[in-house]
Design a protein around this motif. Structure first.
Motif, PDB file in Angstrom:
ATOM      1  N   ILE A   1      15.971 -15.535   3.834  1.00  0.00           N
ATOM      2  CA  ILE A   1      15.603 -14.734   5.460  1.00  0.00           C
ATOM      3  C   ILE A   1      16.500 -13.663   5.526  1.00  0.00           C
ATOM      4  CG2 ILE A   1      16.675 -15.393   7.686  1.00  0.00           C
ATOM      5  CD1 ILE A   1      16.821 -18.127   7.083  1.00  0.00           C
ATOM      6  N   ALA A   2      17.498 -13.334   4.845  1.00  0.00           N
ATOM      7  CA  ALA A   2      18.032 -12.017   4.758  1.00  0.00           C
ATOM      8  C   ALA A   2      16.869 -10.741   4.277  1.00  0.00           C
ATOM      9  CB  ALA A   2      19.189 -11.946   3.984  1.00  0.00           C
ATOM     10  N   GLU A   3      16.573 -11.190   3.002  1.00  0.00           N
ATOM     11  CA  GLU A   3      15.653 -10.129   2.291  1.00  0.00           C
ATOM     12  C   GLU A   3      14.262 -10.280   3.510  1.00  0.00           C
ATOM     13  OE1 GLU A   3      12.757 -10.294  -1.432  1.00  0.00           O
ATOM     14  OE2 GLU A   3      14.583 -11.477  -1.520  1.00  0.00           O
ATOM     15  N   ALA A   4      13.685 -11.196   3.794  1.00  0.00           N
ATOM     16  CA  ALA A   4      12.682 -10.956   4.736  1.00  0.00           C
ATOM     17  C   ALA A   4      12.834 -10.399   6.241  1.00  0.00           C
ATOM     18  CB  ALA A   4      12.106 -12.544   5.431  1.00  0.00           C
ATOM     19  N   MET A   5      13.909 -10.495   6.593  1.00  0.00           N
ATOM     20  CA  MET A   5      14.295  -9.987   7.697  1.00  0.00           C
ATOM     21  C   MET A   5      14.986  -8.385   7.598  1.00  0.00           C
ATOM     22  SD  MET A   5      15.620 -12.830  10.313  1.00  0.00           S
ATOM     23  CE  MET A   5      16.015 -11.817  11.736  1.00  0.00           C
ATOM     24  N   GLY A   6      15.455  -8.244   6.362  1.00  0.00           N
ATOM     25  CA  GLY A   6      16.113  -6.935   5.989  1.00  0.00           C
ATOM     26  C   GLY A   6      17.359  -6.884   6.548  1.00  0.00           C
ATOM     27  N   TYR A   7      18.327  -7.826   6.418  1.00  0.00           N
ATOM     28  CA  TYR A   7      19.530  -7.947   6.866  1.00  0.00           C
ATOM     29  C   TYR A   7      20.365  -8.367   5.828  1.00  0.00           C
ATOM     30  CZ  TYR A   7      18.469  -6.837  11.915  1.00  0.00           C
ATOM     31  OH  TYR A   7      17.761  -6.425  12.940  1.00  0.00           O
ATOM     32  N   SER A   8      21.856  -8.389   5.838  1.00  0.00           N
ATOM     33  CA  SER A   8      22.721  -9.047   4.787  1.00  0.00           C
ATOM     34  C   SER A   8      22.636 -10.549   4.980  1.00  0.00           C
ATOM     35  CB  SER A   8      24.115  -8.384   4.940  1.00  0.00           C
ATOM     36  OG  SER A   8      24.708  -8.494   6.037  1.00  0.00           O
TER      37      SER A   8
ATOM     38  N   GLU B   1      15.843 -11.698  16.662  1.00  0.00           N
ATOM     39  CA  GLU B   1      16.696 -12.053  15.649  1.00  0.00           C
ATOM     40  C   GLU B   1      17.173 -13.198  15.396  1.00  0.00           C
ATOM     41  OE1 GLU B   1      17.111  -9.417  17.443  1.00  0.00           O
ATOM     42  OE2 GLU B   1      16.509  -7.618  15.898  1.00  0.00           O
ATOM     43  N   GLU B   2      17.932 -13.691  16.404  1.00  0.00           N
ATOM     44  CA  GLU B   2      18.696 -15.057  16.451  1.00  0.00           C
ATOM     45  C   GLU B   2      17.472 -16.135  16.482  1.00  0.00           C
ATOM     46  OE1 GLU B   2      20.924 -14.828  19.921  1.00  0.00           O
ATOM     47  OE2 GLU B   2      22.369 -13.852  18.928  1.00  0.00           O
ATOM     48  N   ARG B   3      16.246 -15.985  17.100  1.00  0.00           N
ATOM     49  CA  ARG B   3      15.219 -16.686  17.197  1.00  0.00           C
ATOM     50  C   ARG B   3      14.661 -17.031  15.762  1.00  0.00           C
ATOM     51  NH1 ARG B   3      13.769 -15.908  21.913  1.00  0.00           N
ATOM     52  NH2 ARG B   3      12.745 -13.807  21.385  1.00  0.00           N
ATOM     53  N   THR B   4      14.493 -15.966  15.266  1.00  0.00           N
ATOM     54  CA  THR B   4      13.819 -15.766  13.937  1.00  0.00           C
ATOM     55  C   THR B   4      14.563 -16.475  12.912  1.00  0.00           C
ATOM     56  OG1 THR B   4      12.517 -13.887  14.697  1.00  0.00           O
ATOM     57  CG2 THR B   4      12.582 -14.268  12.234  1.00  0.00           C
ATOM     58  N   ALA B   5      15.744 -16.088  12.808  1.00  0.00           N
ATOM     59  CA  ALA B   5      16.622 -16.653  11.776  1.00  0.00           C
ATOM     60  C   ALA B   5      16.774 -18.362  11.992  1.00  0.00           C
ATOM     61  CB  ALA B   5      18.281 -16.075  11.662  1.00  0.00           C
ATOM     62  N   LEU B   6      16.921 -18.688  13.133  1.00  0.00           N
ATOM     63  CA  LEU B   6      17.101 -20.201  13.530  1.00  0.00           C
ATOM     64  C   LEU B   6      15.688 -20.704  12.916  1.00  0.00           C
ATOM     65  CD1 LEU B   6      19.196 -20.337  16.586  1.00  0.00           C
ATOM     66  CD2 LEU B   6      19.843 -20.897  14.258  1.00  0.00           C
ATOM     67  N   THR B   7      14.706 -20.218  13.359  1.00  0.00           N
ATOM     68  CA  THR B   7      13.498 -20.961  13.053  1.00  0.00           C
ATOM     69  C   THR B   7      13.093 -20.960  11.610  1.00  0.00           C
ATOM     70  OG1 THR B   7      12.660 -20.159  15.198  1.00  0.00           O
ATOM     71  CG2 THR B   7      10.969 -20.897  13.477  1.00  0.00           C
TER      72      THR B   7
ATOM     73  N   GLN C   1      25.506 -12.008   5.346  1.00  0.00           N
ATOM     74  CA  GLN C   1      26.258 -12.228   6.533  1.00  0.00           C
ATOM     75  C   GLN C   1      25.871 -12.104   8.132  1.00  0.00           C
ATOM     76  OE1 GLN C   1      29.636  -9.447   6.174  1.00  0.00           O
ATOM     77  NE2 GLN C   1      30.800 -10.384   7.906  1.00  0.00           N
ATOM     78  N   ARG C   2      25.058 -11.054   7.856  1.00  0.00           N
ATOM     79  CA  ARG C   2      24.591 -10.708   9.540  1.00  0.00           C
ATOM     80  C   ARG C   2      23.587 -11.963   9.852  1.00  0.00           C
ATOM     81  NH1 ARG C   2      25.065  -9.256  14.079  1.00  0.00           N
ATOM     82  NH2 ARG C   2      23.810  -7.751  14.989  1.00  0.00           N
ATOM     83  N   ILE C   3      22.818 -12.558   8.884  1.00  0.00           N
ATOM     84  CA  ILE C   3      21.831 -13.883   9.260  1.00  0.00           C
ATOM     85  C   ILE C   3      22.756 -14.728   9.689  1.00  0.00           C
ATOM     86  CG2 ILE C   3      20.349 -15.377   8.140  1.00  0.00           C
ATOM     87  CD1 ILE C   3      19.168 -12.688   8.681  1.00  0.00           C
ATOM     88  N   TYR C   4      24.038 -15.138   9.054  1.00  0.00           N
ATOM     89  CA  TYR C   4      24.892 -16.271   9.646  1.00  0.00           C
ATOM     90  C   TYR C   4      25.367 -15.844  10.933  1.00  0.00           C
ATOM     91  CZ  TYR C   4      25.100 -18.593   5.097  1.00  0.00           C
ATOM     92  OH  TYR C   4      24.888 -19.394   4.126  1.00  0.00           O
ATOM     93  N   GLN C   5      25.628 -14.568  11.222  1.00  0.00           N
ATOM     94  CA  GLN C   5      26.041 -14.382  12.618  1.00  0.00           C
ATOM     95  C   GLN C   5      24.968 -14.480  13.667  1.00  0.00           C
ATOM     96  OE1 GLN C   5      27.031 -10.109  11.911  1.00  0.00           O
ATOM     97  NE2 GLN C   5      29.110 -10.340  11.357  1.00  0.00           N
ATOM     98  N   PHE C   6      23.655 -14.194  13.196  1.00  0.00           N
ATOM     99  CA  PHE C   6      22.579 -14.516  14.220  1.00  0.00           C
ATOM    100  C   PHE C   6      22.318 -15.697  14.494  1.00  0.00           C
ATOM    101  CE2 PHE C   6      20.193 -10.610  12.484  1.00  0.00           C
ATOM    102  CZ  PHE C   6      20.406  -9.744  13.428  1.00  0.00           C
ATOM    103  N   MET C   7      22.454 -16.751  13.203  1.00  0.00           N
ATOM    104  CA  MET C   7      22.577 -18.247  13.554  1.00  0.00           C
ATOM    105  C   MET C   7      23.405 -18.733  14.351  1.00  0.00           C
ATOM    106  SD  MET C   7      20.739 -19.422  10.135  1.00  0.00           S
ATOM    107  CE  MET C   7      22.269 -19.400   9.090  1.00  0.00           C
ATOM    108  N   ASN C   8      24.769 -18.388  14.079  1.00  0.00           N
ATOM    109  CA  ASN C   8      25.797 -18.814  14.835  1.00  0.00           C
ATOM    110  C   ASN C   8      25.851 -18.634  16.225  1.00  0.00           C
ATOM    111  OD1 ASN C   8      27.237 -19.987  12.665  1.00  0.00           O
ATOM    112  ND2 ASN C   8      28.430 -18.071  12.161  1.00  0.00           N
ATOM    113  N   ARG C   9      25.426 -17.101  16.647  1.00  0.00           N
ATOM    114  CA  ARG C   9      25.472 -16.770  17.863  1.00  0.00           C
ATOM    115  C   ARG C   9      24.330 -17.619  18.762  1.00  0.00           C
ATOM    116  NH1 ARG C   9      25.144 -10.830  17.316  1.00  0.00           N
ATOM    117  NH2 ARG C   9      27.316 -10.492  16.412  1.00  0.00           N
ATOM    118  N   GLY C  10      23.157 -17.612  18.096  1.00  0.00           N
ATOM    119  CA  GLY C  10      21.844 -18.435  18.683  1.00  0.00           C
ATOM    120  C   GLY C  10      22.387 -19.861  18.822  1.00  0.00           C
ATOM    121  N   GLY C  11      22.922 -20.627  17.836  1.00  0.00           N
ATOM    122  CA  GLY C  11      23.182 -22.031  18.000  1.00  0.00           C
ATOM    123  C   GLY C  11      24.274 -22.117  19.008  1.00  0.00           C
ATOM    124  N   ALA C  12      25.093 -21.083  19.317  1.00  0.00           N
ATOM    125  CA  ALA C  12      26.371 -21.286  20.343  1.00  0.00           C
ATOM    126  C   ALA C  12      25.648 -21.118  21.741  1.00  0.00           C
ATOM    127  CB  ALA C  12      27.173 -20.250  20.230  1.00  0.00           C
TER     128      ALA C  12
END
Length: 75
Positions: free
Chosen positions: A47-54, A29-35, A56-67
């Motif tokens: 991205i949220a619509e395509a992945m089926g998440y809110s 999820e982190e990889r997909t969101a960042l890509t 806010q959750r996409i931002y969490q994925f991107m923040n964790r992956g980036g970190a």
């Protein structure tokens, strides 16, 4: 011509580093969101619509992956 070749080689190295960093992430999820966001330039709402998440959750994925990428780069 030499300058263009140098620029292309530099860009290729950058792409390789980015690809390696993304592949190092354990979370698909982190990889997909960042890509989608930074490589494909897709909006967070799309991205949220395509992945089926809110969004806010996409931002969490991107923040964790980036970190994780930043942390791995320091090692």
């Amino acid at each position: 011509e030499k300058e263009m070749s140098r620029v292309l080689k530099c860009k290729a190295r950058q792409v390789e580093r980015i690809d390696k960093a993304l592949k190092s992430l354990e979370s698909e999820e982190e990889r997909t969101a960042l890509t989608m966001r930074y490589i494909n330039r897709v909006s967070v709402s799309e991205i949220a619509e395509a992945m089926g998440y809110s969004e806010q959750r996409i931002y969490q994925f991107m923040n964790r992956g980036g970190a994780q990428i930043v942390k791995a780069k320091r090692l």
